[in-house]
Design a protein around this motif. Sequence first.
Motif, PDB file in Angstrom:
ATOM      1  N   LEU A 229      31.572  41.260  32.920  1.00 17.88           N
ATOM      2  CA  LEU A 229      31.330  39.921  32.379  1.00 17.88           C
ATOM      3  C   LEU A 229      32.649  39.161  32.232  1.00 17.88           C
ATOM      4  N   GLN A 230      33.707  39.878  31.849  1.00 22.00           N
ATOM      5  CA  GLN A 230      35.015  39.235  31.740  1.00 22.00           C
ATOM      6  C   GLN A 230      35.498  38.771  33.112  1.00 22.00           C
ATOM      7  N   ALA A 231      35.261  39.589  34.153  1.00 25.68           N
ATOM      8  CA  ALA A 231      35.642  39.184  35.516  1.00 25.68           C
ATOM      9  C   ALA A 231      34.828  37.972  35.961  1.00 25.68           C
ATOM     10  N   LEU A 232      33.526  37.949  35.605  1.00 28.04           N
ATOM     11  CA  LEU A 232      32.703  36.793  35.941  1.00 28.04           C
ATOM     12  C   LEU A 232      33.220  35.542  35.245  1.00 28.04           C
ATOM     13  N   LYS A 233      33.532  35.654  33.963  1.00 28.93           N
ATOM     14  CA  LYS A 233      34.045  34.504  33.207  1.00 28.93           C
ATOM     15  C   LYS A 233      35.337  33.988  33.835  1.00 28.93           C
ATOM     16  N   PHE A 234      36.207  34.888  34.238  1.00 29.25           N
ATOM     17  CA  PHE A 234      37.482  34.512  34.859  1.00 29.25           C
ATOM     18  C   PHE A 234      37.227  33.707  36.139  1.00 29.25           C
ATOM     19  N   ASN A 235      36.266  34.145  36.953  1.00 31.26           N
ATOM     20  CA  ASN A 235      35.968  33.457  38.206  1.00 31.26           C
ATOM     21  C   ASN A 235      35.285  32.120  37.975  1.00 31.26           C
ATOM     22  N   LEU A 236      34.354  32.071  37.009  1.00 29.16           N
ATOM     23  CA  LEU A 236      33.660  30.809  36.743  1.00 29.16           C
ATOM     24  C   LEU A 236      34.609  29.762  36.188  1.00 29.16           C
ATOM     25  N   ASP A 237      35.589  30.190  35.396  1.00 28.83           N
ATOM     26  CA  ASP A 237      36.577  29.242  34.875  1.00 28.83           C
ATOM     27  C   ASP A 237      37.417  28.639  35.990  1.00 28.83           C
ATOM     28  N   ARG A 238      37.401  29.275  37.153  1.00 30.84           N
ATOM     29  CA  ARG A 238      38.153  28.770  38.303  1.00 30.84           C
ATOM     30  C   ARG A 238      37.213  28.223  39.383  1.00 30.84           C
ATOM     31  N   LYS A 239      36.037  27.760  38.917  1.00 30.64           N
ATOM     32  CA  LYS A 239      35.082  27.013  39.743  1.00 30.64           C
ATOM     33  C   LYS A 239      34.414  27.843  40.827  1.00 30.64           C
ATOM     34  N   ALA A 240      34.329  29.150  40.645  1.00 33.10           N
ATOM     35  CA  ALA A 240      33.559  29.951  41.591  1.00 33.10           C
ATOM     36  C   ALA A 240      32.072  29.679  41.374  1.00 33.10           C
ATOM     37  N   GLU A 241      31.298  29.585  42.460  1.00 29.35           N
ATOM     38  CA  GLU A 241      29.877  29.267  42.351  1.00 29.35           C
ATOM     39  C   GLU A 241      28.998  30.494  42.539  1.00 29.35           C
ATOM     40  N   ARG A 242      29.484  31.464  43.294  1.00 32.48           N
ATOM     41  CA  ARG A 242      28.709  32.673  43.562  1.00 32.48           C
ATOM     42  C   ARG A 242      29.623  33.879  43.383  1.00 32.48           C
ATOM     43  N   VAL A 243      29.236  34.784  42.506  1.00 37.47           N
ATOM     44  CA  VAL A 243      30.087  35.931  42.170  1.00 37.47           C
ATOM     45  C   VAL A 243      29.266  37.206  42.305  1.00 37.47           C
ATOM     46  N   ARG A 244      29.806  38.164  43.049  1.00 36.84           N
ATOM     47  CA  ARG A 244      29.226  39.506  43.119  1.00 36.84           C
ATOM     48  C   ARG A 244      30.374  40.505  43.017  1.00 36.84           C
ATOM     49  N   VAL A 245      30.429  41.247  41.925  1.00 39.28           N
ATOM     50  CA  VAL A 245      31.535  42.174  41.687  1.00 39.28           C
ATOM     51  C   VAL A 245      30.963  43.522  41.275  1.00 39.28           C
ATOM     52  N   PHE A 246      31.758  44.567  41.510  1.00 35.24           N
ATOM     53  CA  PHE A 246      31.372  45.908  41.063  1.00 35.24           C
ATOM     54  C   PHE A 246      32.619  46.652  40.629  1.00 35.24           C
ATOM     55  N   GLU A 247      32.413  47.755  39.925  1.00 36.11           N
ATOM     56  CA  GLU A 247      33.523  48.608  39.493  1.00 36.11           C
ATOM     57  C   GLU A 247      33.063  50.052  39.439  1.00 36.11           C
ATOM     58  N   LEU A 248      33.925  50.944  39.912  1.00 32.51           N
ATOM     59  CA  LEU A 248      33.781  52.376  39.686  1.00 32.51           C
ATOM     60  C   LEU A 248      34.813  52.750  38.637  1.00 32.51           C
ATOM     61  N   GLY A 249      34.378  53.234  37.511  1.00 32.08           N
ATOM     62  CA  GLY A 249      35.329  53.528  36.448  1.00 32.08           C
ATOM     63  C   GLY A 249      34.805  54.574  35.493  1.00 32.08           C
ATOM     64  N   ARG A 250      35.717  55.042  34.672  1.00 32.26           N
ATOM     65  CA  ARG A 250      35.395  56.079  33.682  1.00 32.26           C
ATOM     66  C   ARG A 250      35.048  55.424  32.359  1.00 32.26           C
ATOM     67  N   VAL A 251      34.092  55.989  31.663  1.00 35.06           N
ATOM     68  CA  VAL A 251      33.745  55.530  30.323  1.00 35.06           C
ATOM     69  C   VAL A 251      33.949  56.691  29.347  1.00 35.06           C
ATOM     70  N   PHE A 252      33.974  56.374  28.059  1.00 38.81           N
ATOM     71  CA  PHE A 252      34.358  57.357  27.051  1.00 38.81           C
ATOM     72  C   PHE A 252      33.358  57.307  25.900  1.00 38.81           C
ATOM     73  N   THR A 253      32.686  58.416  25.660  1.00 39.46           N
ATOM     74  CA  THR A 253      31.715  58.491  24.583  1.00 39.46           C
ATOM     75  C   THR A 253      31.970  59.735  23.745  1.00 39.46           C
ATOM     76  N   ARG A 254      31.513  59.698  22.517  1.00 35.47           N
ATOM     77  CA  ARG A 254      31.678  60.857  21.626  1.00 35.47           C
ATOM     78  C   ARG A 254      30.645  61.922  21.969  1.00 35.47           C
ATOM     79  N   ASP A 255      31.101  63.180  22.031  1.00 36.63           N
ATOM     80  CA  ASP A 255      30.218  64.309  22.305  1.00 36.63           C
ATOM     81  C   ASP A 255      30.864  65.551  21.705  1.00 36.63           C
ATOM     82  N   ALA A 256      30.301  66.024  20.601  1.00 34.70           N
ATOM     83  CA  ALA A 256      30.891  67.164  19.888  1.00 34.70           C
ATOM     84  C   ALA A 256      30.875  68.431  20.716  1.00 34.70           C
TER      85      ALA A 256
END
Length: 805
Positions: free
Chosen positions: A556-583
């Motif tokens: 959503l932050q990447a979308l906001k960055f592009n829309l603020d620069r007058k992009a009309e059509r945005v399609r983005v993806f990311e492969l990344g690690r996430v972090f959750t608690r697990d005892a």
Amino acid sequence: MQFPESWLREFCNPPLTTQQLADTLTMGGLEVEDLRPAAPPFSKIVVGEIKEAVQHPGADRLRVCQVDVGQGALLNIVCGAPNARAGIRVPCALVGAELPPGDDGQPFLIKLGKLRGVESQGMLCSARELKLSEDHAGLLELAADAPIGADVREVLHLDDTLFTLKLTPNLAHALSVYGVARELSALTGAPLQTPAFPPVPAANGAKLKVKVSAPDLCGRFSGRVVRNVNTKAKTPAWMVDRLARCGQRSVTALVDISNYVMFEYGRPSHIFDFDRIHGALDVRWGKPGEQLKLLNGNTVTVDDEVGVIADDREVESLAGIMGGDATAVSDETRNVYVEAAFWWPQAIQGRSRRYNFSTDAGHRFERGVDPSLTVEHIEHITRLILDICGGEPGPMDDQVLSLPERKPVKLRVTRAAKVIGMPLDEAQCRGALERLGLEVSSSAGVLTVTPPPHRFDMAIEEDLIEEVVRIIGFERLPTIPPLAPITARLAPESRRSKFAVRRLLAALGYQETINFSFVEESWERELAGNAQPIKLLNPIASQMSVMRSSLVGSLLQALKFNLDRKAERVRVFELGRVFTRDAGVETTDTTVHGIRQPMRVAGLAYGDADGLQWSRKVSGVDFYDIKGDVESLLTPARAQFKPAQHPALHPGRCASVWQDGVLVGHVGELHPRWRQQWEFAHAPVLFELDLDAVMRHDLPAFQPVPRFQPAQRDIAVIVADAVTHDAVMDAVHSSDTGGLLRDAMLFDVYKPKQATPGLALGEKSLAVRLTLASGEATLTDEQIDAAVKAVVDRIAARVGGRLRG
């Protein structure tokens, strides 16, 4: 760390050139990052003494000086410096002299000329004009005994080289000129000039009462009162020069002495104004809410995890980091208290970064400073204070509470030879360690080493192996080709690579983004529904304070960055690690206790589905467009989509994604609340999936081409409006057709606006095309009718459907 070569050679002077010296240090593990001359090239600049300075007849700000440069006759030189006066000795550039190159890279040549009608036979120079410093306030005043006519380069020792070392954190013992010299002596075998610190006899009985309330903060505290100090005394030129070549500007004599000893022996110390201390000092942990104004002008608030030095009224210093403004020495100071202590490294680590600054003292203490020489270094500081500022020292006060335990470390010679990769014997290993000044004993091929107090990096056998190979020399290691065959690790065919997933998404029209793994805490609460995110102890920015458990906020932050620069059509993806608690997660080489770190893939689409298109009306991207992309990602596996709830997605336009009965992610439209908060004109559609599910790629099972023509039959079944497409298709595929059903596809849905014969309100008609075939013979009408009846009966039994008349 920066220092001049000449200072290093005073402690250890091997017969090596400057470049050889740098190479030796680098190969010994002390990387020399930069070598540069102490002064740029210039010539024909000598020491001159101003004999007379009179006002220029045609200019208010110029003086006509008569300068003696040792040539017999005085030179007539016009000068505009405000400190040009008779009796001082300054650098004088003779006619024909070349000054350091300017911004254009060309040297500046001094010629005979006239200024306002008066002949000038040279030029008197400032430090800035010689590129020695940025001081341009006046002429560079030299020592009163500087020989007239002598080359300034020789007088100021400018033919020197500045070394800049890039030290790793385990080399804290080399954060001083003496520490580097000690290493150089071990590497080259050149003798080391070991300093002596004779005690300074006490001239009075003045003492300051000090209480160490936190032995886990301070293991040793030493101090001494010095009375009747002249704080206005000028720092000697040799000390100012050495500090400047270490990158430290001169402040006052007392501050310069403290800094000088820190660069010389690696001992940070602090000098208090004794008369500003209220009562006694207490070395303790801070109390929440206590405030301290530091020497740099900042006011900080401490807590119970930050060490302080306090008096009976207030906090006076951040322990091991920076002193306070209240007890800082000034021109009015007459009595001082000199302090040197051993602070436990773990009690200092990370504290200064809490307040967004770092200090030379904190940099050293958090890595470890020799606790055995606090008294000796105070003796050295005291002698420098007496020599420069005068004064009357009091008796030494030394409190030893708890010092690091010097645990012996064992080194197996055979193990060292195996790790290093070259044959070694016990004598070589012992000799290398003894050159470092280590206490070594041996027994049956095992060396036992007791680390000295200045080495905080010797704890395991590998530390000693590193020292052995450093001293023997990395350049002596033999070049041995690998004995084992090198075979590529091929990924199984049943698993896609991350690169293949990226290519597939790119083929679907998405562009990859790379984002930080730490995000705003509000994203975790609002978009991930995570009330207890994993917080960072030392975030690089206030808006990056927690570890992300979802990739949605970053997209959503990447979308906001592009829309603020007058992009009309945005399609983005990311492969990344996430972090959750697990005892249930335990600490291993790749995991941390209590934290699960899975990889995910997420995508976002906004704007037109296909961009500008001449052949059909432009339509915005919707849920089914992204659902199709998700199905493409998971192909050949069949995904099931079920209505679901997700904190980031629209309650009625969100589905969970299942694969073989396992939840693998979500897909849906952004929640209207967050769409309004992020100020999006349209709602973006997002998906987030477990990467392992996407990378799973079942191998195709090949079948022969059918030899007999398949048969197709269309059926229309009436079901309740609440019955889903998936439920109907599950019933179709689970029907007992004797293996004849090859495919089934929904091709029409009819919902009446009002009741019609055979179709009531609240019902709908679904038209399904069945494909039937056999690999043994052409189907007969009886077989086809039986298979169709089995499908209809199964739909009736599973979802209550009936065949439309």
